[in-house]
Design an enzyme around this catalytic site. Structure first.
Site, PDB file in Angstrom:
ATOM      1  N   TYR A 177      -5.621   5.555   5.968  1.00 12.87           N
ATOM      2  CA  TYR A 177      -4.405   5.971   6.665  1.00 12.87           C
ATOM      3  C   TYR A 177      -4.590   7.444   7.041  1.00 12.87           C
ATOM      4  CZ  TYR A 177      -3.314   1.744   4.102  1.00 12.87           C
ATOM      5  OH  TYR A 177      -3.369   0.480   3.576  1.00 12.87           O
ATOM      6  N   ASP A 193       0.682  -7.204   7.903  1.00 15.61           N
ATOM      7  CA  ASP A 193       0.547  -7.629   6.504  1.00 15.61           C
ATOM      8  C   ASP A 193       1.594  -8.717   6.303  1.00 15.61           C
ATOM      9  OD1 ASP A 193       0.688  -7.952   3.721  1.00 15.61           O
ATOM     10  OD2 ASP A 193       0.436  -5.801   3.315  1.00 15.61           O
ATOM     11  N   HIS A 231      -3.294   3.826  -2.265  1.00 16.20           N
ATOM     12  CA  HIS A 231      -2.859   2.697  -3.087  1.00 16.20           C
ATOM     13  C   HIS A 231      -4.057   2.060  -3.781  1.00 16.20           C
ATOM     14  CE1 HIS A 231      -4.196  -0.245  -0.011  1.00 16.20           C
ATOM     15  NE2 HIS A 231      -3.572   0.485   0.904  1.00 16.20           N
ATOM     16  N   HIS A 238       3.198  -9.932  -6.034  1.00 15.27           N
ATOM     17  CA  HIS A 238       2.562  -9.076  -7.045  1.00 15.27           C
ATOM     18  C   HIS A 238       2.745  -9.846  -8.346  1.00 15.27           C
ATOM     19  CE1 HIS A 238       2.773  -5.064  -4.617  1.00 15.27           C
ATOM     20  NE2 HIS A 238       2.186  -6.030  -3.968  1.00 15.27           N
ATOM     21  N   HIS A 278      -4.021  -6.702  -6.438  1.00 10.53           N
ATOM     22  CA  HIS A 278      -3.065  -7.101  -7.479  1.00 10.53           C
ATOM     23  C   HIS A 278      -3.209  -8.600  -7.691  1.00 10.53           C
ATOM     24  CE1 HIS A 278      -0.685  -8.604  -4.067  1.00 10.53           C
ATOM     25  NE2 HIS A 278      -0.948  -7.451  -3.469  1.00 10.53           N
ATOM     26  N   HIS A 296       5.118   0.752   3.594  1.00 10.81           N
ATOM     27  CA  HIS A 296       6.092  -0.346   3.506  1.00 10.81           C
ATOM     28  C   HIS A 296       6.952  -0.430   4.764  1.00 10.81           C
ATOM     29  CE1 HIS A 296       5.790  -0.417  -1.188  1.00 10.81           C
ATOM     30  NE2 HIS A 296       4.753  -0.969  -0.588  1.00 10.81           N
ATOM     31  N   GLU A 351      -7.645  -5.378  -0.884  1.00 10.53           N
ATOM     32  CA  GLU A 351      -6.977  -4.800   0.273  1.00 10.53           C
ATOM     33  C   GLU A 351      -7.181  -3.289   0.439  1.00 10.53           C
ATOM     34  OE1 GLU A 351      -2.629  -4.611  -0.158  1.00 10.53           O
ATOM     35  OE2 GLU A 351      -2.820  -5.842  -1.950  1.00 10.53           O
ATOM     36  N   GLU A 387      -6.889  -7.183   4.154  1.00  9.58           N
ATOM     37  CA  GLU A 387      -6.494  -7.779   2.869  1.00  9.58           C
ATOM     38  C   GLU A 387      -6.772  -9.276   2.863  1.00  9.58           C
ATOM     39  OE1 GLU A 387      -2.251  -7.565   2.028  1.00  9.58           O
ATOM     40  OE2 GLU A 387      -2.632  -7.900  -0.101  1.00  9.58           O
ATOM     41  N   ASP A 415      30.906 -15.585   0.653  1.00 11.80           N
ATOM     42  CA  ASP A 415      30.582 -16.998   0.922  1.00 11.80           C
ATOM     43  C   ASP A 415      29.205 -17.225   1.554  1.00 11.80           C
ATOM     44  OD1 ASP A 415      32.970 -17.818  -0.115  1.00 11.80           O
ATOM     45  OD2 ASP A 415      33.979 -17.961   1.837  1.00 11.80           O
ATOM     46  N   ASP A 443      -1.011 -13.425   0.825  1.00  9.65           N
ATOM     47  CA  ASP A 443      -0.764 -12.004   1.136  1.00  9.65           C
ATOM     48  C   ASP A 443      -1.977 -11.495   1.914  1.00  9.65           C
ATOM     49  OD1 ASP A 443      -0.103  -9.335   1.160  1.00  9.65           O
ATOM     50  OD2 ASP A 443      -0.305  -9.033  -1.011  1.00  9.65           O
ATOM     51  N   ARG A 470      -5.681  -1.590   7.305  1.00  8.73           N
ATOM     52  CA  ARG A 470      -5.829  -2.274   6.012  1.00  8.73           C
ATOM     53  C   ARG A 470      -6.386  -3.655   6.297  1.00  8.73           C
ATOM     54  NH1 ARG A 470      -1.339  -1.311   4.143  1.00  8.73           N
ATOM     55  NH2 ARG A 470      -0.066  -3.154   4.553  1.00  8.73           N
TER      56      ARG A 470
HETATM   57  N1  GLY Z   1       2.183  -7.185   1.029  1.00  2.00           N
HETATM   58  C1  GLY Z   1       2.279  -6.410  -0.136  1.00  2.00           C
HETATM   59  C2  GLY Z   1       0.956  -6.050  -0.625  1.00  2.00           C
HETATM   60  O1  GLY Z   1      -0.001  -6.115   0.101  1.00  2.00           O
HETATM   61  O2  GLY Z   1       0.784  -5.734  -1.753  1.00  2.00           O
HETATM   62 MN    MN Z   2      -0.121  -7.389   1.737  1.00  2.00          MN
HETATM   63 MN    MN Z   3      -1.192  -7.212  -1.377  1.00  2.00          MN
END
Ligand code: GLY
Ligand code: MN
Ligand code: MN
Length: 435
Positions: free
Chosen positions: A387, A259, A349, A360, A353, A242, A383, A406, A42, A270, A404
């Site tokens: 690291y 982030d 990474h 994304h 994106h 993550h 971004e 971004e 529920d 983002d 990072r």
């Molecule tokens: N927050 C996810 C990314 O930066 O792609």
């Molecule tokens: Mn991000």
């Molecule tokens: Mn991102």
């Protein structure tokens, strides 16, 4: 209930018309709203409309279906839940059939209960059926059952071919229209404010939870929701790309990586910033931060109309590699380190994106195996990050630092437009803001 706040019927109609022109007159398109998902008995998850359905209809309700039959007398047929005062007492207002007729700009609107009776007639004598393959299993199965039934009947000719709707629709979604850019700017502005509040809050916060709460507070008070689970990573938690637990003590000597972005009318921001909990960078933190900042600036410069999608990633990788060599974290030449991908130990990474209704966002990155060329009103993130692990070969002052930066960037003929530019970013800006 509004379909979506700031709904622009004209803009949504144009999207459906373009899609109809592309699929042609022997096609039928069917697309369903996202179902409600239960968290447990529920108790549903917060409802999030399917992005493709939202893009074409603007309706933020479950149990609705859009059918497009280009060239027919009635080209846009819409099905949704009829008004029902008893149900609305429990679950809130519905747009209803009359409401949908007034605001959605469809040619015909019916009760969703009549879908099965009407759908075969709409699909009849159209050779191709377009739907979102793999996106909505139950609806997909249902369409194919109806199609099979039609093939048993002499009075109807069901579509003989099924075609994935995603490529056409996602190509359209990749180029943002004026109303979409407006929502994205607002999402970026609220997210920027949330980040600025979190920076200030860090000075008195003892735990990541407090910064997480500040982000959610700012999103919520502006009527926005998180576009994804925010990351609030103090110290070396930033090395977990993550990390979303967001509940560990903040060390005042460390950096914290946030982030976070919110969603406005379905459109995401983002943004990432990394800043010292104390408001003052140490020398080692400064040295690494400057490398990422330079990489980000060079990458943003590469986001130009006519440039390859890959160019900004290459610009970031080159700048990060140069910086890592200067700091003694890599040795040898820039070219060799790039060719042998040694930088990946510290940067694993991609540099960005597409951004839009999905964080994304949809749209191909390559066409015919070549990186695609950037066009006006595409929106992407830039971004880069570093690291630094705890390896014996790493000078102790650099170990466990994750950074990072971004931003959200709209591509224009005048150059890159940074939608998230309000958030302090240089060392001086951050220290000044936090002071
Ligand atoms: N927050 C996810 C990314 O930066 O792609
Ligand atoms: Mn991000
Ligand atoms: Mn991102």
């Amino acid at each position: 209930m509004d379909p979506t706040p700031n709904f622009d019927a004209e803009a949504h109609l144009k999207r459906r018309q373009r899609l109809m022109a592309e699929v042609g007159d022997d096609a039928v398109v069917a697309i369903a709203a996202a179902p409600v998902k239960l968290r447990n008995n529920d108790a549903p998850y917060p409802y999030r409309q399917d992005s493709d359905f939202l893009y074409l209809t603007g309706l933020n309700e479950p149990e609705a279906v859009l059918v497009l039959t280009p060239g027919a007398k009635v080209e846009q047929t819409f099905f949704l839940r009829a008004s029902d005062p008893d149900k609305e007492r429990w679950d809130g207002a519905r747009l209803g059939i009359e409401g949908a007729k007034e605001v959605l700009g469809m040619d015909a609107v019916f009760d969703i209960e009549t879908l099965d009776a009407k759908l075969p007639g709409l699909m009849s004598h159209r050779s191709k059926l377009y739907y979102l393959m793999g996106q909505h299993q139950q609806f997909e199965q249902h369409l194919n059952e109806l199609r099979a039934d039609m093939h048993q009947r002499s009075d109807m000719a069901g579509p003989t071919t099924v075609v994935s709707l995603q490529p056409l629709l996602h190509e359209q979604r990749l180029i943002k229209s004026a109303d979409e850019i407006k929502h994205m700017k607002r999402a970026a502005a609220i997210s920027s404010q949330a980040m600025q509040h979190a920076m200030t809050r860090a000075l008195s916060a003892s735990n990541e939870t407090e910064l997480h709460a500040t982000l959610l507070h700012t999103f919520t008070e502006h009527g926005a929701v998180p576009a994804y689970q925010p990351i609030v990573a103090g110290g070396e938690r930033a090395l977990v790309l993550h990390y979303v637990t967001n509940n560990q003590a903040l060390n005042p000597d460390a950096l914290v990586l946030i982030d976070a972005g919110c969603e406005v009318c379905g459109y995401a921001a983002d943004i990432s910033r990394t800043f010292p909990v104390s408001g003052r960078f140490t020398d080692a933190q400064k040295a690494l931060y400057e490398v990422v900042l330079t990489a980000q600036a060079r990458a943003i410069e590469a986001v130009q109309v006519g440039a390859s999608y890959h160019a900004f990633h290459e610009a970031a990788v080159a700048a990060l590699t140069e910086g890592l060599i200067e700091l003694g974290l890599l040795s040898g030449s820039v070219d060799d380190n790039i060719a042998q991908a040694h930088y990946r130990r510290f940067y694993m990474h991609k540099t960005g994106h597409w951004l839009g209704l999905d964080v994304h966002d949809v749209g191909d990155y390559r066409i015919d195996e070549q990186w695609r060329v950037l066009e006006p009103n595409m929106v992407l993130t830039v971004e880069p990050g570093l690291y630094i692990d705890h390896g014996d070969d790493i000078p102790p002052e650099f170990r466990g630092i994750g950074i990072r930066i971004e931003d959200d960037v709209r591509i224009t003929r005048q150059g890159p437009e940074v939608l998230s530019r309000e958030v302090p970013k240089t060392i001086e800006e951050i220290e000044r803001w936090m002071a």
